[in-house]
Every structure is written in structure tokens, then in C-alpha cells.
Design a protein around this motif. Structure first.
Motif, PDB file in Angstrom:
ATOM      1  N   GLU A 170      -0.773 160.925  79.764  1.00  0.00           N
ATOM      2  CA  GLU A 170      -1.591 159.712  79.846  1.00  0.00           C
ATOM      3  C   GLU A 170      -0.692 158.517  80.172  1.00  0.00           C
ATOM      4  O   GLU A 170       0.283 158.256  79.477  1.00  0.00           O
ATOM      5  N   ALA A 171      -1.048 157.799  81.232  1.00  0.00           N
ATOM      6  CA  ALA A 171      -0.211 156.692  81.701  1.00  0.00           C
ATOM      7  C   ALA A 171      -0.207 155.501  80.747  1.00  0.00           C
ATOM      8  O   ALA A 171       0.806 154.810  80.610  1.00  0.00           O
ATOM      9  N   SER A 172      -1.322 155.247  80.087  1.00  0.00           N
ATOM     10  CA  SER A 172      -1.399 154.085  79.199  1.00  0.00           C
ATOM     11  C   SER A 172      -0.847 154.424  77.811  1.00  0.00           C
ATOM     12  O   SER A 172      -0.456 155.556  77.543  1.00  0.00           O
ATOM     13  N   SER A 173      -0.858 153.428  76.948  1.00  0.00           N
ATOM     14  CA  SER A 173      -0.269 153.605  75.617  1.00  0.00           C
ATOM     15  C   SER A 173      -1.277 154.048  74.561  1.00  0.00           C
ATOM     16  O   SER A 173      -0.903 154.272  73.408  1.00  0.00           O
ATOM     17  N   ARG A 174      -2.544 154.186  74.936  1.00  0.00           N
ATOM     18  CA  ARG A 174      -3.569 154.572  73.970  1.00  0.00           C
ATOM     19  C   ARG A 174      -4.778 155.134  74.701  1.00  0.00           C
ATOM     20  O   ARG A 174      -4.944 154.944  75.908  1.00  0.00           O
ATOM     21  N   VAL A 175      -5.604 155.806  73.954  1.00  0.00           N
ATOM     22  CA  VAL A 175      -6.838 156.382  74.498  1.00  0.00           C
ATOM     23  C   VAL A 175      -7.847 155.265  74.784  1.00  0.00           C
ATOM     24  O   VAL A 175      -7.879 154.245  74.091  1.00  0.00           O
ATOM     25  N   ASP A 205      -8.126 153.081  77.136  1.00  0.00           N
ATOM     26  CA  ASP A 205      -7.623 151.778  77.551  1.00  0.00           C
ATOM     27  C   ASP A 205      -8.494 151.132  78.641  1.00  0.00           C
ATOM     28  O   ASP A 205      -8.765 149.928  78.564  1.00  0.00           O
ATOM     29  N   PRO A 206      -8.964 151.874  79.643  1.00  0.00           N
ATOM     30  CA  PRO A 206      -9.839 151.237  80.641  1.00  0.00           C
ATOM     31  C   PRO A 206     -11.123 150.680  80.037  1.00  0.00           C
ATOM     32  O   PRO A 206     -11.616 149.631  80.472  1.00  0.00           O
ATOM     33  N   TRP A 207     -11.656 151.355  79.025  1.00  0.00           N
ATOM     34  CA  TRP A 207     -12.868 150.856  78.372  1.00  0.00           C
ATOM     35  C   TRP A 207     -12.583 149.567  77.609  1.00  0.00           C
ATOM     36  O   TRP A 207     -13.396 148.645  77.607  1.00  0.00           O
ATOM     37  N   ARG A 215     -19.682 148.911  74.682  1.00  0.00           N
ATOM     38  CA  ARG A 215     -18.284 149.234  74.972  1.00  0.00           C
ATOM     39  C   ARG A 215     -17.526 149.688  73.732  1.00  0.00           C
ATOM     40  O   ARG A 215     -16.838 150.736  73.756  1.00  0.00           O
ATOM     41  N   ASP A 216     -17.600 148.924  72.648  1.00  0.00           N
ATOM     42  CA  ASP A 216     -16.791 149.233  71.469  1.00  0.00           C
ATOM     43  C   ASP A 216     -17.178 150.568  70.845  1.00  0.00           C
ATOM     44  O   ASP A 216     -16.322 151.262  70.279  1.00  0.00           O
ATOM     45  N   LEU A 232     -14.319 157.821  71.649  1.00  0.00           N
ATOM     46  CA  LEU A 232     -13.227 158.503  72.334  1.00  0.00           C
ATOM     47  C   LEU A 232     -11.973 158.536  71.464  1.00  0.00           C
ATOM     48  O   LEU A 232     -11.247 159.539  71.458  1.00  0.00           O
ATOM     49  N   SER A 233     -11.720 157.466  70.732  1.00  0.00           N
ATOM     50  CA  SER A 233     -10.550 157.443  69.850  1.00  0.00           C
ATOM     51  C   SER A 233     -10.678 158.484  68.751  1.00  0.00           C
ATOM     52  O   SER A 233      -9.707 159.193  68.428  1.00  0.00           O
ATOM     53  N   GLU A 234     -11.859 158.599  68.182  1.00  0.00           N
ATOM     54  CA  GLU A 234     -12.100 159.608  67.149  1.00  0.00           C
ATOM     55  C   GLU A 234     -11.976 161.015  67.730  1.00  0.00           C
ATOM     56  O   GLU A 234     -11.387 161.912  67.120  1.00  0.00           O
TER      57      GLU A 234
END
Length: 406
Positions: free
Chosen positions: A36-41, A43-45, A78-79, A85-87
Motif C-alpha cells: 500500500e502506497a499510503s500510510s494508512r487504510v 486514505d483516498p476516502w 464518508r466517515d 474499511l479500517s475495521e
């Protein structure tokens, strides 16, 4: 850092399609690593405006092996998507390598080599899950660099109230354009123009209080020849003749555009009313800019403070996979939803197909499809069967091994 003892499978992208694929693979006891390129799940959302809502019913926003989102709303904000997705990712956390950017991909004898900013990975099966909307597609108009107003893509649409008192030109009225217009209809911009070349297929968010997207299965089971008339009839019954208000009719119907081009119908939640009562005005195609105005195809001009380009997205796959013959001339995978690609054994794409049920549902179907195929190819039994069959045919065993991608 070289990861020589690699997993059987590598997934590029920890978005919903990548997470779903990894879950299905792990459930079949197939070792998997996610890059994964970003630092967290999600991120685009997180980067999208806070009032964004999905156009899919929460019933269809469930990923494999996980519960349906618990948010009470019909269409998830969004949130709620970020939280879900984080869960979902917590069970895969040890398998996700964050801040790992893929720089090149090479086919090897029996597998794949992936070069990243953090070293080299190798695998037998490479699953690409970077998404249909990875890169906003910004048009290049004559004179745009001299234009004095602000120009953004719909992906960067801000809090709707930030456009209060401003003159706004929205270029495009498809799915993302309609989402922008729905939000603007509940704000107080000074003026809104909708620049369209081809009119969208528009459906209401609800019919007699019933959520439209809850009917997605009906659309998916309707014969293709009946889809366009069905959608056109629903649009007419709910909104009347929108050509009277400046929105032309696309030469393709809503069903054809989704199935052939991946363009989903737009859901109205306020913008059609704003168009009919004169708050919004539909104008022709934008063809250029001057320092103080946008130029239209019919020769007229408008003078927006902000231009919002709802002009679609690109996959951004060409640099990594264009040399493999795996993409069409628009940069989309030829096998977009977990199907086998006979030209590139061991290369899989997921999250690039479109269904009426939405991208969460599509992610689950695609993940199950590719995981089942990979499991069949990597199981000891299937390997024995292929080796025996090759021996019976008199084929060299080395060629059989090459074909199995073990």
C-alpha cells in the motif's frame, strides 16, 4: 531490502478490492502480502469532502467475511466508509506493508518480480487492486493556463458551503458531477452552470420513499435489450423531459453505458429541482478559456469563480502494465474482475469491473473468483493432476511446472 522468501500472492493496493482479495486468499490458506502506497487504510476516502455519501445502499456495502455496515443511514457517509474499511483491515494488519510504492513489474519464469521503494518482492500471483478512479482525468483546454479563476477536479470538491456566494461552473453531469450538483443544491452559490456535451442517465435516489439502489438486483437481472428503455422510462416518469431544461439525451442508454463503458447512472438528490426552478442552468460543452471566462461550443461565455471538472478518472496502470498487453486502449484491464488472463498467467486485476450493485459487491465477487482460481492452481492435488496429465501426454515435466506458477 529484498524479500526473497516471498508470499505466494502479492496484492497491490489496500483499498476495498485489495482487502477483499487478501481476505479471500487468506481464508483459503494462501499466504499473501499487501503493498500500500499510503500510510494508512482508506486514505483516498479520508481526503474526500466530509459530506460525501455513497450512491449504493448499505445492504450492498458489505465485504467478504465481515458484517454489513452498522451505520443507520441508507447511504453511507464518508466517515462510515473509512471506519468500516479500517475495521475490516485490522485482521490483515500484519500482512499490509504501508508506504510501499510499486515502481516496476517484471514477469519472471514462474511468477512476478515487483520493484518498490522499499525493495524487491517476488510472487507466483500478482493481484492488482489500485482501482478504477486512481487518477483524476483533467481536460486540457485552450487558454486554461491564463484563466484567473480556480479550477479543480470533482475529487477535490470541498465542503459545499465553501462555494456560497460564488459562481460555479460544473463540467459534466455524470455520476460524480451529479454528486457535486446535489451538494451545491443544498448550499448557496451565487450561480451554477452545468456544462454538458452528452446528457447523463439520471435516476431518483428514492421512489415513493423506497431507496432506488435497493432495486439494483432487478437491474442486474433485466435483459440487456430492456435496460435502456427501463431506465429511460424511469427518468421520464420522475423528471419529465429534461431536454426542455437544457440536458441533452446521450446516444447510449443508462444500461448500455454501464455495461459497455463502466459509467454508472447518476442519482438525483436535489440538483434536478434546482435545474427546473432556474437556480442551475445547463449550458453547452466547454471548449476553451480566456482570462476571465469559459468559452462554450455555441459561442457563448460564462464567467465562473470556480470550475469543477467532473470529467472522470483514469486507472494510471499504463506505466506498470502497458507492456504486458493486459490493458485496453483506455488503460482498463482486459480482464477487470478477477478473471484469468491467458496472456499473463499469474496476473490478476480486481476492482476494475462495474455492477449495478456497486463496487463493494463487485469487490466481493471478483475476490472470490480470483481466490478460487488461485487456490485451484496452488493446491498440491491440482499440481499432481497436472503433472500426471502432462506425463500421459508425453510433455516435459519442466514445462508443466512452468505452467503451474508454483
Amino acid at each position: 531490502m529484498t524479500h526473497s522468501n516471498s508470499k505466494t500472492a502479492i496484492v497491490i493496493g489496500a483499498g476495498l478490492s485489495g482487502l477483499a482479495a487478501a481476505t479471500e486468499l487468506r481464508d483459503r490458506n494462501i499466504p499473501v502480502t499487501i503493498l500500500e502506497a499510503s500510510s494508512r487504510v482508506a486514505d483516498p476516502w479520508r481526503a474526500r469532502h466530509p459530506k460525501l455519501r455513497l450512491n449504493i445502499h448499505r445492504h450492498f456495502a458489505r465485504l467478504p467475511g465481515h458484517h454489513e455496515p452498522r451505520h443507520p443511514g441508507t447511504y453511507l457517509p464518508r466517515d462510515a466508509v473509512v471506519d468500516y474499511l479500517s475495521e475490516y483491515a485490522t485482521g490483515l494488519a500484519s500482512d499490509i506493508h504501508f508506504e510501499t510504492c510499486v515502481q516496476s513489474v517484471h514477469r519472471l519464469e514462474g511468477g512476478w518480480q515487483v520493484e518498490t521503494n522499499k525493495g524487491t518482492y517476488s510472487c507466483s500471483h500478482l493481484i492488482v487492486a489500485t482501482g478504477r478512479e486512481r487518477k483524476p482525468d483533467m481536460p486540457i483546454w485552450p487558454g486554461l493556463e491564463e484563466f484567473g479563476g480556480k479550477v479543480i477536479h470533482a475529487a477535490d470538491f470541498a465542503e459545499p458551503s465553501s462555494y456560497d456566494g460564488k459562481k460555479v461552473l460544473v463540467v459534466g453531469a455524470g455520476n460524480s458531477g451529479s454528486d457535486v450538483l446535489n451538494h451545491l443544491s443544498r448550499a448557496n452559490p451565487a450561480r451554477v452552470w452545468i456544462s454538458v456535451r452528452n446528457g447523463p442517465s439520471i435516476l431518483p435516489s428514492r421512489i415513493l420513499g423506497f431507496p432506488m439502489h435497493r432495486m439494483a438486483r432487478l437491474f442486474s437481472r433485466t435483459p440487456r435489450r430492456a435496460l435502456d428503455p427501463l431506465m429511460a422510462g424511469m427518468q421520464w416518469l420522475n423528471f419529465g423531459n429534461l431536454r426542455r431544461h437544457g440536458l441533452p439525451r446521450h446516444r447510449k442508454g443508462g444500461g448500455s453505458r454501464l455495461l459497455a463503458d463502466g459509467v454508472t447512472p447518476a442519482l438525483d438528490d436535489g440538483f434536478v429541482k434546482a435545474l427546473k426552478n432556474g437556480r442551475f442552468q445547463a449550458v453547452g460543452q466547454t471548449v476553451g478559456f480566456s482570462p476571465y471566462a469559459a468559452e462554450l461550443a455555441d459561442g457563448r461565455t460564462v464567467d465562473p469563480d470556480v470550475v469543477i471538472c467532473a470529467t472522470g478518472y483514469r486507472t494510471g496502470l499504463e506505466d506498470l502494465f502497458g507492456h504486458l498487453g493486459a490493458l485496453d486502449n483506455q488503460g482498463y484491464p482486459l480482464c477487470p474482475a478477477g478473471q484469468q488472463d491467458s496472456r499473463n498467467p499469474g496476473l490478476w486485476f480486481t476492482g476494475f469491473g462495474v455492477t449495478f450493485e456497486g463496487f463493494f459487491y463487485a469487490a466481493g465477487v471478483s475476490a472470490s473468483r480470483l481466490a478460487t482460481s488461485i487456490s485451484a492452481q496452488t493446491s498440491p492435488l491440482s499440481h499432481e493432476q497436472r503433472t500426471t496429465h502432462a506425463a500421459q501426454l508425453g510433455a516435459p515435466q519442466s514445462l508443466t511446472l512452468k505452467g503451474t506458477l508454483q
